[in-house]
Design an enzyme around this catalytic site. Sequence first.
Site, PDB file in Angstrom:
ATOM      1  N   ARG A  17      42.521 -13.525  57.760  1.00  0.00           N
ATOM      2  CA  ARG A  17      41.812 -12.823  56.676  1.00  0.00           C
ATOM      3  C   ARG A  17      42.189 -13.356  55.280  1.00  0.00           C
ATOM      4  O   ARG A  17      42.265 -12.605  54.319  1.00  0.00           O
ATOM      5  CB  ARG A  17      42.070 -11.318  56.730  1.00  0.00           C
ATOM      6  CG  ARG A  17      41.496 -10.612  57.932  1.00  0.00           C
ATOM      7  CD  ARG A  17      41.683  -9.123  57.828  1.00  0.00           C
ATOM      8  NE  ARG A  17      43.090  -8.762  57.768  1.00  0.00           N
ATOM      9  CZ  ARG A  17      43.565  -7.600  57.349  1.00  0.00           C
ATOM     10  NH1 ARG A  17      42.729  -6.661  56.941  1.00  0.00           N
ATOM     11  NH2 ARG A  17      44.869  -7.343  57.329  1.00  0.00           N
ATOM     12  N   GLU A  18      42.388 -14.664  55.186  1.00  0.00           N
ATOM     13  CA  GLU A  18      42.761 -15.251  53.898  1.00  0.00           C
ATOM     14  C   GLU A  18      41.698 -15.001  52.834  1.00  0.00           C
ATOM     15  O   GLU A  18      42.021 -14.812  51.649  1.00  0.00           O
ATOM     16  CB  GLU A  18      42.990 -16.762  54.046  1.00  0.00           C
ATOM     17  CG  GLU A  18      44.162 -17.137  54.924  1.00  0.00           C
ATOM     18  CD  GLU A  18      43.790 -17.365  56.382  1.00  0.00           C
ATOM     19  OE1 GLU A  18      44.477 -18.134  57.053  1.00  0.00           O
ATOM     20  OE2 GLU A  18      42.804 -16.746  56.842  1.00  0.00           O
ATOM     21  N   LEU A  19      40.412 -15.019  53.254  1.00  0.00           N
ATOM     22  CA  LEU A  19      39.340 -14.825  52.268  1.00  0.00           C
ATOM     23  C   LEU A  19      39.369 -13.410  51.710  1.00  0.00           C
ATOM     24  O   LEU A  19      39.238 -13.206  50.499  1.00  0.00           O
ATOM     25  CB  LEU A  19      37.972 -15.117  52.898  1.00  0.00           C
ATOM     26  CG  LEU A  19      36.788 -15.011  51.937  1.00  0.00           C
ATOM     27  CD1 LEU A  19      36.909 -16.003  50.788  1.00  0.00           C
ATOM     28  CD2 LEU A  19      35.463 -15.216  52.669  1.00  0.00           C
ATOM     29  N   LYS A  20      39.550 -12.419  52.574  1.00  0.00           N
ATOM     30  CA  LYS A  20      39.617 -11.028  52.118  1.00  0.00           C
ATOM     31  C   LYS A  20      40.734 -10.843  51.092  1.00  0.00           C
ATOM     32  O   LYS A  20      40.525 -10.241  50.026  1.00  0.00           O
ATOM     33  CB  LYS A  20      39.860 -10.102  53.315  1.00  0.00           C
ATOM     34  CG  LYS A  20      40.213  -8.668  52.936  1.00  0.00           C
ATOM     35  CD  LYS A  20      40.861  -7.934  54.087  1.00  0.00           C
ATOM     36  CE  LYS A  20      41.413  -6.593  53.647  1.00  0.00           C
ATOM     37  NZ  LYS A  20      40.402  -5.638  53.182  1.00  0.00           N
ATOM     38  N   SER A 435      37.468  10.352  54.509  1.00  0.00           N
ATOM     39  CA  SER A 435      38.691   9.627  54.168  1.00  0.00           C
ATOM     40  C   SER A 435      38.971   9.663  52.673  1.00  0.00           C
ATOM     41  O   SER A 435      38.054   9.760  51.855  1.00  0.00           O
ATOM     42  CB  SER A 435      38.586   8.174  54.631  1.00  0.00           C
ATOM     43  OG  SER A 435      37.481   7.532  54.020  1.00  0.00           O
ATOM     44  N   GLU A 607      21.962   1.226  64.011  1.00  0.00           N
ATOM     45  CA  GLU A 607      22.348  -0.167  64.257  1.00  0.00           C
ATOM     46  C   GLU A 607      22.064  -0.608  65.687  1.00  0.00           C
ATOM     47  O   GLU A 607      21.692  -1.760  65.942  1.00  0.00           O
ATOM     48  CB  GLU A 607      23.831  -0.312  63.938  1.00  0.00           C
ATOM     49  CG  GLU A 607      24.486  -1.589  64.369  1.00  0.00           C
ATOM     50  CD  GLU A 607      25.994  -1.491  64.219  1.00  0.00           C
ATOM     51  OE1 GLU A 607      26.710  -1.919  65.135  1.00  0.00           O
ATOM     52  OE2 GLU A 607      26.459  -0.961  63.181  1.00  0.00           O
ATOM     53  N   HIS A 643      27.412  11.997  60.127  1.00  0.00           N
ATOM     54  CA  HIS A 643      27.238  11.125  58.964  1.00  0.00           C
ATOM     55  C   HIS A 643      26.672   9.780  59.392  1.00  0.00           C
ATOM     56  O   HIS A 643      27.067   9.222  60.408  1.00  0.00           O
ATOM     57  CB  HIS A 643      28.583  10.904  58.259  1.00  0.00           C
ATOM     58  CG  HIS A 643      28.513   9.886  57.166  1.00  0.00           C
ATOM     59  ND1 HIS A 643      27.793  10.088  56.012  1.00  0.00           N
ATOM     60  CD2 HIS A 643      29.054   8.646  57.049  1.00  0.00           C
ATOM     61  CE1 HIS A 643      27.894   9.026  55.238  1.00  0.00           C
ATOM     62  NE2 HIS A 643      28.652   8.136  55.851  1.00  0.00           N
ATOM     63  N   HIS A 696      30.932   2.238  47.433  1.00  0.00           N
ATOM     64  CA  HIS A 696      31.230   0.826  47.632  1.00  0.00           C
ATOM     65  C   HIS A 696      31.276   0.042  46.326  1.00  0.00           C
ATOM     66  O   HIS A 696      31.552  -1.151  46.330  1.00  0.00           O
ATOM     67  CB  HIS A 696      30.212   0.208  48.590  1.00  0.00           C
ATOM     68  CG  HIS A 696      30.344   0.728  49.985  1.00  0.00           C
ATOM     69  ND1 HIS A 696      29.664   1.838  50.417  1.00  0.00           N
ATOM     70  CD2 HIS A 696      31.103   0.320  51.031  1.00  0.00           C
ATOM     71  CE1 HIS A 696      29.985   2.080  51.675  1.00  0.00           C
ATOM     72  NE2 HIS A 696      30.854   1.179  52.067  1.00  0.00           N
ATOM     73  N   CYS A 728      29.761   7.973  51.464  1.00  0.00           N
ATOM     74  CA  CYS A 728      30.596   7.469  52.557  1.00  0.00           C
ATOM     75  C   CYS A 728      32.043   7.878  52.280  1.00  0.00           C
ATOM     76  O   CYS A 728      32.321   8.548  51.279  1.00  0.00           O
ATOM     77  CB  CYS A 728      30.458   5.947  52.675  1.00  0.00           C
ATOM     78  SG  CYS A 728      30.793   5.320  54.346  1.00  0.00           S
TER      79      CYS A 728
END
Length: 757
Positions: A17-20, A435, A607, A643, A696, A728
Amino acid sequence: MTILNHILGFPRIGFKRELKIAQEMYWSKKISKSKLKEIGKKIRIKNLKKQKEMGLDFLSVGDFAWYDHVLSTSMMLGNIPKRFINSNNKIDIDTLFYIARGVSTDKKSTNPSEMTKWFNTNYHYIVPEFSKDSVFNFSWKQLLKEIDEALLIGKNVKPIILGPMSYLWLGKTYELNFNRFDLLDKILDVYKNIFSCLEKKGIKWIQIDEPILSLDLSSEYKKNFIYSYNYLKCNINILLTTYFGNISHNLDIIQKIPIQGIHLDLISGKYNFADLKKNFSKDLIISLGVINGKNIWKTDLIKYYFLIKKILKYRDNIWIGSSCSLIHVPVDIQQEKKIKTELKTLFSFAVQKCYELYLLSSALNKNKIDLLESWVLPLLSYNQIIKNNTNNNLKDKILSLKKKDYQRKNSYKIRYKKQKKKLNLPILPITTIGSFPQTQDLRKLRSNFRNKLINKKEYKKKIFKIIKYNILQQEKLNIDVLVHGEPERNDMVEYFGENLEGFLFTEYGWVQSYGSRCVKPPIIYSDISRSKPITLDWIKYAQSLTKKPVKGMLTGPVTILLWSFPREDISYKIIATQIALALKDEIYDLEKNGINIIQIDEPALREGLPLKNIDKQKYLSWAINSFKLSVSSVKDSTQIHTHMCYCEFNDIIQSISDLDADVITIETARSNMEILDCFKNFKYPNSVGPGFYDIHSPNIPQKNNIIKLIKKSMKIISINKLWINPDCGLKTRTWTEVNNALKNLVSATKKIRSNIS
């Protein structure tokens, strides 16, 4: 002729996950733009070298993205929404991030573009925006840089570009009396310019992705499809790439366009190969997607060896590839050190899928099936593992289910009155989705417990302290229905998988969901059951701290299924039913312990919808029944919430209604409440909580804007059935952002309430 192999794209997040990490450091101004670009380049080079090492015949480029590949396409085409164009018309990586995340200054806040699901996956893309005066030009030339990088590693470079017809289909226009096809020639001219640049670099093949060919296309789309590809005819070979379903119903398009190759997804789409023989010219390369790009089980290469051998009897111009891009699977199984060897040998991540293609093409080219035997052998042993782990009691329980087991006792009309009396909530009740911020300290706490640096007693004590803080913060804000904040959860699916039988977990099995957001789907490898309560202790403690109702928070059966890597030996319907029965026991325990509101999140419901209309009802039937089974035994006075987020609801609004949840909360803030339009024509019988705060984006929603959105909702949804909430969960935001946003949300609601009274 030699059978060539290739993939449709490689994971872009990096092996760990280097990009994150780099993205989030750049956004928080901890690294420079040049450092971010340097990290991105290192990831791309490592990906290309790994593909070459694994024996791929083509190096695929253009699969890297700084946020998502649809937004990268918008950048490449110069399709930048006006609100993000600065005074000097400069377009750079910051422009891309502003479109994805919004931008806020002391003077104003600019809302990001909408985000939604990429077909039937948990990957999200930023929705392109179209208007009458949209301008297109080839100004963002990231692709050319990536091709130059690849050419230094190997000569056989295959650029990947999202096709013009799918790009148009994925976008939105907000103007009346405007046909997006009016923009088609402008867009095609840019594609021609791009193709010309690729030709000068010596590129022989381009992969043009047109996943909409799996859909039921209108005559207008078909007509323009044929027009577009005839317009784009060039000196480079075009591999038209389709995936996520069968395209037999659109073969009339393929026959009328000048392409040199067609890719077919044999995992998601079932084909009659006699028809393919009849409908495709002999000169056309057919690329067969035989390696599953959406699941992590090893491929039965021997099965596909014999299948392709049959096809080779009448056609020798065959390639083999992944069914779709490998961005939907983790990077490398060899990084996993904690999975038992006998289980580890069952799985194939992106690197291993590249190797599977090499093995299969080698076996076919050399006519040696024995090259495949050792690879496939673990799959045979899996049958014995499953046999040893079959839960016969669970199997009998599922077989004995009756129609009444999927129904609540009384209708919503009766339940509504009992819940109103029991809960005594104000008009326009305010809640959050579940959350609260997952701080660095909280993540470290969970890591320490996972690595046995602290014991269970100490861990529980500290989690209770965080729950207490969450409850106090909500009471200060004057929120009506509280949540415990989910501090004990790493991920909404992974957490439940860890507490149910039948799941397996990885250390580095990360998959990109959107931007810097990565998830680590668990693997379902045997029957699923619940041996003990999962959430009860946390929710009971939270409820003991307040007189206000605290929601029990669960992830629904469809979402747990679809956001995991499921086993492939039984149907999705059976797996979802197993999960539903486990959740039913959890819900019973929550209700028995005084929890009167329980939320079962199903963001993945839409989805999972098949792309073709003919297949949709079968899916919706078992998906809805699994949710209804999980809640069927609760009392009328217990309020069930669900949800859903970031998807189009219009075509399944009846199915959402069939869930019969007392309250549904949905995402609408980012689209300026556009999704509410489906409620105008459909008389939704139960209560609705549209999202009034786009979580977001780091932008803080302003009170006056929230008031406008609430008033807009009140024109469509009865005030007695309208809830106020963010769109969310708040785990990705900071406490400063959350407090400021929720203060405005509460203040706006109180203002509306005072006007009503």
